[in-house]
Design a protein around this motif. Structure first.
Motif, PDB file in Angstrom:
ATOM      1  N   ASN A 167       0.815  -1.217   0.000  1.00  0.00           N
ATOM      2  CA  ASN A 167       0.000   0.000   0.000  1.00  0.00           C
ATOM      3  C   ASN A 167       0.850   1.268   0.000  1.00  0.00           C
ATOM      4  OD1 ASN A 167      -1.751  -2.149   1.666  1.00  0.00           O
ATOM      5  ND2 ASN A 167      -3.140  -0.727   0.626  1.00  0.00           N
ATOM      6  N   PHE A 168       2.126   1.111   0.330  1.00  0.00           N
ATOM      7  CA  PHE A 168       2.989   2.279   0.483  1.00  0.00           C
ATOM      8  C   PHE A 168       4.033   2.431  -0.622  1.00  0.00           C
ATOM      9  CE2 PHE A 168       1.527   1.189   4.763  1.00  0.00           C
ATOM     10  CZ  PHE A 168       1.053   2.416   5.214  1.00  0.00           C
ATOM     11  N   ARG A 169       4.036   1.514  -1.569  1.00  0.00           N
ATOM     12  CA  ARG A 169       5.045   1.625  -2.622  1.00  0.00           C
ATOM     13  C   ARG A 169       4.462   1.222  -3.964  1.00  0.00           C
ATOM     14  NH1 ARG A 169       8.846  -3.211  -0.229  1.00  0.00           N
ATOM     15  NH2 ARG A 169       7.511  -4.989  -0.820  1.00  0.00           N
ATOM     16  N   ILE A 170       5.074   1.766  -5.020  1.00  0.00           N
ATOM     17  CA  ILE A 170       4.613   1.513  -6.381  1.00  0.00           C
ATOM     18  C   ILE A 170       5.295   0.262  -6.926  1.00  0.00           C
ATOM     19  CG2 ILE A 170       4.542   2.452  -8.729  1.00  0.00           C
ATOM     20  CD1 ILE A 170       4.652   5.244  -7.454  1.00  0.00           C
ATOM     21  N   ASN A 171       4.509  -0.615  -7.502  1.00  0.00           N
ATOM     22  CA  ASN A 171       5.047  -1.819  -8.134  1.00  0.00           C
ATOM     23  C   ASN A 171       5.412  -1.492  -9.587  1.00  0.00           C
ATOM     24  OD1 ASN A 171       5.651  -4.317  -9.143  1.00  0.00           O
ATOM     25  ND2 ASN A 171       3.706  -5.286  -8.616  1.00  0.00           N
ATOM     26  N   TRP A 172       6.685  -1.133  -9.782  1.00  0.00           N
ATOM     27  CA  TRP A 172       7.124  -0.716 -11.112  1.00  0.00           C
ATOM     28  C   TRP A 172       7.220  -1.889 -12.089  1.00  0.00           C
ATOM     29  CZ3 TRP A 172       6.697   4.202 -11.882  1.00  0.00           C
ATOM     30  CH2 TRP A 172       6.894   5.092 -10.831  1.00  0.00           C
ATOM     31  N   TYR A 173       7.143  -3.129 -11.568  1.00  0.00           N
ATOM     32  CA  TYR A 173       7.262  -4.299 -12.440  1.00  0.00           C
ATOM     33  C   TYR A 173       5.906  -4.901 -12.790  1.00  0.00           C
ATOM     34  CZ  TYR A 173      12.058  -3.871 -10.835  1.00  0.00           C
ATOM     35  OH  TYR A 173      13.301  -3.386 -10.561  1.00  0.00           O
ATOM     36  N   PRO A 176       0.772  -2.316 -16.805  1.00  0.00           N
ATOM     37  CA  PRO A 176       0.471  -0.877 -16.910  1.00  0.00           C
ATOM     38  C   PRO A 176      -0.740  -0.481 -16.068  1.00  0.00           C
ATOM     39  CG  PRO A 176       1.018  -1.762 -19.063  1.00  0.00           C
ATOM     40  CD  PRO A 176       0.941  -2.934 -18.138  1.00  0.00           C
ATOM     41  N   LYS A 177      -1.733  -1.375 -16.019  1.00  0.00           N
ATOM     42  CA  LYS A 177      -2.929  -1.092 -15.229  1.00  0.00           C
ATOM     43  C   LYS A 177      -2.591  -0.999 -13.747  1.00  0.00           C
ATOM     44  CE  LYS A 177      -7.630  -2.814 -14.453  1.00  0.00           C
ATOM     45  NZ  LYS A 177      -8.605  -3.886 -14.803  1.00  0.00           N
ATOM     46  N   ARG A 178      -1.737  -1.933 -13.289  1.00  0.00           N
ATOM     47  CA  ARG A 178      -1.327  -1.936 -11.875  1.00  0.00           C
ATOM     48  C   ARG A 178      -0.479  -0.708 -11.557  1.00  0.00           C
ATOM     49  NH1 ARG A 178      -0.169  -5.297  -7.418  1.00  0.00           N
ATOM     50  NH2 ARG A 178       0.564  -3.845  -5.811  1.00  0.00           N
ATOM     51  N   LYS A 179       0.433  -0.341 -12.439  1.00  0.00           N
ATOM     52  CA  LYS A 179       1.280   0.825 -12.201  1.00  0.00           C
ATOM     53  C   LYS A 179       0.448   2.103 -12.134  1.00  0.00           C
ATOM     54  CE  LYS A 179       4.334  -0.345 -15.402  1.00  0.00           C
ATOM     55  NZ  LYS A 179       5.509  -0.335 -16.319  1.00  0.00           N
ATOM     56  N   ASN A 180      -0.529   2.208 -13.013  1.00  0.00           N
ATOM     57  CA  ASN A 180      -1.390   3.387 -12.992  1.00  0.00           C
ATOM     58  C   ASN A 180      -2.178   3.472 -11.687  1.00  0.00           C
ATOM     59  OD1 ASN A 180      -2.881   5.668 -14.560  1.00  0.00           O
ATOM     60  ND2 ASN A 180      -4.523   4.349 -13.794  1.00  0.00           N
ATOM     61  N   ARG A 181      -2.693   2.331 -11.236  1.00  0.00           N
ATOM     62  CA  ARG A 181      -3.437   2.322  -9.973  1.00  0.00           C
ATOM     63  C   ARG A 181      -2.524   2.724  -8.818  1.00  0.00           C
ATOM     64  NH1 ARG A 181      -7.974   0.445  -7.628  1.00  0.00           N
ATOM     65  NH2 ARG A 181      -8.790  -0.288  -9.618  1.00  0.00           N
ATOM     66  N   ASP A 182      -1.286   2.203  -8.810  1.00  0.00           N
ATOM     67  CA  ASP A 182      -0.356   2.561  -7.742  1.00  0.00           C
ATOM     68  C   ASP A 182       0.013   4.045  -7.791  1.00  0.00           C
ATOM     69  OD1 ASP A 182      -0.392   0.007  -6.817  1.00  0.00           O
ATOM     70  OD2 ASP A 182       1.596  -0.545  -7.540  1.00  0.00           O
ATOM     71  N   LEU A 183       0.181   4.573  -8.998  1.00  0.00           N
ATOM     72  CA  LEU A 183       0.489   5.995  -9.130  1.00  0.00           C
ATOM     73  C   LEU A 183      -0.637   6.844  -8.543  1.00  0.00           C
ATOM     74  CD1 LEU A 183       1.982   6.138 -12.738  1.00  0.00           C
ATOM     75  CD2 LEU A 183       3.209   6.580 -10.607  1.00  0.00           C
ATOM     76  N   HIS A 184      -1.864   6.356  -8.677  1.00  0.00           N
ATOM     77  CA  HIS A 184      -3.011   7.087  -8.143  1.00  0.00           C
ATOM     78  C   HIS A 184      -3.119   6.918  -6.634  1.00  0.00           C
ATOM     79  CE1 HIS A 184      -6.908   9.090  -8.482  1.00  0.00           C
ATOM     80  NE2 HIS A 184      -7.363   8.213  -7.589  1.00  0.00           N
ATOM     81  N   ALA A 347      -1.947  17.252  -9.564  1.00  0.00           N
ATOM     82  CA  ALA A 347      -2.304  17.476 -10.968  1.00  0.00           C
ATOM     83  C   ALA A 347      -2.453  16.158 -11.722  1.00  0.00           C
ATOM     84  CB  ALA A 347      -1.237  18.345 -11.639  1.00  0.00           C
ATOM     85  N   SER A 348      -1.727  15.137 -11.277  1.00  0.00           N
ATOM     86  CA  SER A 348      -1.780  13.842 -11.967  1.00  0.00           C
ATOM     87  C   SER A 348      -2.943  12.965 -11.507  1.00  0.00           C
ATOM     88  CB  SER A 348      -0.470  13.079 -11.744  1.00  0.00           C
ATOM     89  OG  SER A 348      -0.391  12.561 -10.420  1.00  0.00           O
ATOM     90  N   LEU A 349      -3.456  13.189 -10.306  1.00  0.00           N
ATOM     91  CA  LEU A 349      -4.470  12.291  -9.733  1.00  0.00           C
ATOM     92  C   LEU A 349      -5.749  12.211 -10.565  1.00  0.00           C
ATOM     93  CD1 LEU A 349      -4.093  13.027  -5.906  1.00  0.00           C
ATOM     94  CD2 LEU A 349      -3.260  11.050  -7.206  1.00  0.00           C
ATOM     95  N   PRO A 350      -6.302  13.328 -11.060  1.00  0.00           N
ATOM     96  CA  PRO A 350      -7.495  13.197 -11.911  1.00  0.00           C
ATOM     97  C   PRO A 350      -7.231  12.396 -13.187  1.00  0.00           C
ATOM     98  CG  PRO A 350      -7.285  15.439 -11.103  1.00  0.00           C
ATOM     99  CD  PRO A 350      -6.001  14.749 -10.764  1.00  0.00           C
ATOM    100  N   ILE A 351      -6.004  12.460 -13.695  1.00  0.00           N
ATOM    101  CA  ILE A 351      -5.661  11.731 -14.923  1.00  0.00           C
ATOM    102  C   ILE A 351      -5.589  10.232 -14.643  1.00  0.00           C
ATOM    103  CG2 ILE A 351      -3.917  11.436 -16.725  1.00  0.00           C
ATOM    104  CD1 ILE A 351      -3.119  14.383 -16.202  1.00  0.00           C
ATOM    105  N   THR A 352      -4.817   9.845 -13.621  1.00  0.00           N
ATOM    106  CA  THR A 352      -4.710   8.419 -13.286  1.00  0.00           C
ATOM    107  C   THR A 352      -6.053   7.880 -12.802  1.00  0.00           C
ATOM    108  OG1 THR A 352      -3.890   9.075 -11.084  1.00  0.00           O
ATOM    109  CG2 THR A 352      -2.250   8.504 -12.765  1.00  0.00           C
ATOM    110  N   GLY A 353      -6.821   8.717 -12.080  1.00  0.00           N
ATOM    111  CA  GLY A 353      -8.145   8.282 -11.629  1.00  0.00           C
ATOM    112  C   GLY A 353      -9.091   8.053 -12.786  1.00  0.00           C
ATOM    113  N   PHE A 354      -9.029   8.928 -13.791  1.00  0.00           N
ATOM    114  CA  PHE A 354      -9.889   8.766 -14.972  1.00  0.00           C
ATOM    115  C   PHE A 354      -9.535   7.497 -15.724  1.00  0.00           C
ATOM    116  CE2 PHE A 354     -10.872   9.419 -19.472  1.00  0.00           C
ATOM    117  CZ  PHE A 354     -12.216   9.759 -19.398  1.00  0.00           C
ATOM    118  N   ILE A 355      -8.245   7.174 -15.795  1.00  0.00           N
ATOM    119  CA  ILE A 355      -7.814   5.944 -16.471  1.00  0.00           C
ATOM    120  C   ILE A 355      -8.352   4.718 -15.736  1.00  0.00           C
ATOM    121  CG2 ILE A 355      -5.802   4.538 -17.072  1.00  0.00           C
ATOM    122  CD1 ILE A 355      -4.269   7.170 -17.542  1.00  0.00           C
TER     123      ILE A 355
END
Length: 366
Positions: A167-173, A176-184, A347-355
Motif C-alpha cells: 500500500n505504500f510503494r509503487i510496483n514498477w514491475y 500498466p494497469k497496476r502501475k497506474n493504480r499505484d500511481l493514483h 495534478a496527476s491524480l485526476p488523470i490516473t483516476g480517470f484511467i
C-alpha cells in the motif's frame, strides 16, 4: 449500500466533476510556488554587487520620471547587494514593478503586472484566466477538493486489517494497469497529507465567512487600532520631502543590513512614511512595520494594525501563517519542495483516476 461504497461514489463523482479544473489549478500552483526564483529571471533582478552605497529615493524618482513619467511612484524595496531595487508604480487599470540598479539607479526592467508569462501562471492558479467568475470557480473547486482527498484516504485503507507494504510503494514491475493504480493510490496517499494544508489555506482565502469566523473567535473584532498620521507643519510646506525619505531609507538599510527594507511614498498630506523591515526566510509574521512623520522624519508611536511583529494579534499571526503554509515557505526550501511535488501529484491524480474509471467501464462493457 455500505459506507465505503457510498464514499467511493462520492469520490468518483467529485473526481469527474472537478478533475480537469483541479489539474489546472494544481499544476499552475506547482509552477507558481517557485515565483521568487522565476521572478529573478523574468524581471532581471540580479545585479553585480559593488562596494558602494545604494542610490537615494531622489535618484530613484529621477529615473522613474525620465523613463516612466506616467507611473505613480508608491514604494521602493531595497534588498541585498546582489538584487535590484524593486519599485511599485500605479497606472490606470494596472500596476508595474520596475527593477533599478541599486548603485546607479539605471532602469533594468519594467513589468506590467497584468501581462507576462509569470503573471499568467498566477492568474491561471487564482482565477483560471476568467476574472472574478474564475476566482469563484477556483474557490469552490478548492472546497470540493477537501472531501475528494479525504474520501480517497478512506478508500485507500484496506477493507480488512492494516495496510501492508504494497500500500505504500509503487510496483514498477507490474502491468500498466497496476502501475497506474499505484500511481493514483500510493502517490495520492503521500501527497494528501501535504495537500490538505494547501487546500485548507486556500479555503481560508476563498471564503470570507471562514476568515470572519476566525476573527470573531480570536477576538480581533473587539480590538481597537490606531492610525498613524503625519502632523501638518505650520510653515505651509505640504510637498513630500525627499530629504526625509533619503535619510530614512539610508538609516534603515544600514541598521537592518541583513534584511530587506520597503519604504512607502506618502501621497496624502497627513500620510506617514511607512517602512517595512523584511526577513524573507522568516515569513510574513517576522515583518516589522515602522512609521515616520513625512515632514520631520520623527518616528510615530502607537498601537497600529501593522506594527512590530512581536505585537501581532492572534488573528494577524494566523493570517500571516496562511500564506507561508500554502506555499510551504513556513518550512523554508524543504517545505516549498514538498508543496511543489505534492501539487504535481495532485495534478496527476485526476488523470490516473480517470484511467482507472475508464478501464472499469471498458471491462464491464465487454
Amino acid at each position: 449500500m455500505s459506507f465505503r461504497k457510498f464514499l467511493t461514489k462520492i469520490h468518483l463523482f467529485l473526481g469527474l466533476s472537478i478533475g480537469l479544473l483541479f489539474t489546472i489549478i494544481s499544476l499552475s500552483g506547482a509552477l507558481y510556488s517557485w515565483e521568487p526564483e522565476l521572478s529573478r529571471i523574468a524581471y532581471k533582478q540580479d545585479v553585480d554587487a559593488k562596494d558602494s552605497p545604494f542610490v537615494s529615493i531622489s535618484q530613484v524618482r529621477n529615473t522613474l520620471q525620465k523613463n516612466f513619467p506616467e507611473g505613480d511612484f508608491r514604494t521602493a524595496l531595497y534588498r541585498d547587494p546582489e538584487s535590484s531595487i524593486e519599485v511599485l508604480l500605479y497606472a490606470p487599470g494596472t500596476y508595474y514593478l520596475a527593477q533599478l540598479n541599486p548603485y546607479t539607479a539605471e532602469l533594468i526592467h519594467l513589468q506590467d503586472m497584468n501581462k507576462g508569462w509569470l503573471n499568467s501562471i498566477k492568474k491561471l492558479h487564482r482565477n483560471l484566466l476568467l476574472g472574478n467568475v474564475g476566482r469563484e470557480i477556483v474557490h469552490w473547486v478548492t472546497l470540493l477538493a477537501l472531501p475528494l482527498l479525504i474520501s480517497g484516504l478512506v478508500i485507500w485503507w484496506p477493507i480488512r486489517g492494516w495496510p501492508g507494504k504494497s500500500n505504500f510503494r509503487i510496483n514498477w514491475y507490474g502491468s500498466p494497469k497496476r502501475k497506474n493504480r499505484d500511481l493514483h493510490t500510493v502517490l495520492g496517499f503521500y501527497a494528501t497529507w501535504i495537500l490538505i494544508f494547501a487546500i485548507i489555506t486556500g479555503i481560508y482565502w476563498g471564503f470570507s465567512t471562514v476568515r470572519e469566523t476566525i476573527k470573531q473567535l480570536s477576538g480581533e473584532n473587539k480590538m481597537n487600532w490606531e492610525s498613524p498620521h503625519s502632523e501638518l507643519p505650520d510653515t505651509g510646506q505640504l510637498a513630500v520631502n525627499d530629504d526625509v525619505l533619503n535619510r530614512l531609507i539610508a538609516e534603515y538599510h544600514k541598521t537592518f543590513s541583513e534584511s530587506e527594507v520597503r519604504i512607502s511614498i506618502p501621497h496624502e498630506k497627513d500620510d506617514p512614511i511607512h517602512l517595512s523591515v523584511i526577513e524573507p526566510k522568516k515569513g510574513i509574521n517576522a515583518i516589522d512595520h515602522y512609521y515616520h512623520d513625512q515632514y520631520t522624519g520623527e518616528q510615530i508611536e502607537g498601537h497600529f494594525l501593522n506594527g512590530l511583529s512581536s505585537e501581532r494579534s492572534s488573528f494577524q499571526k494566523i493570517n500571516g501563517m496562511v500564506y507561508d503554509i500554502h506555499f510551504g515557505s513556513i518550512l523554508g526550501l524543504p517545505g516549498r519542495m514538498l508543496v511543489f511535488f505534492a501539487a504535481l501529484v495532485a495534478a496527476s491524480l485526476p488523470i490516473t483516476g480517470f484511467i482507472i474509471w475508464s478501464g472499469k467501464k471498458y471491462s464491464l462493457a465487454k
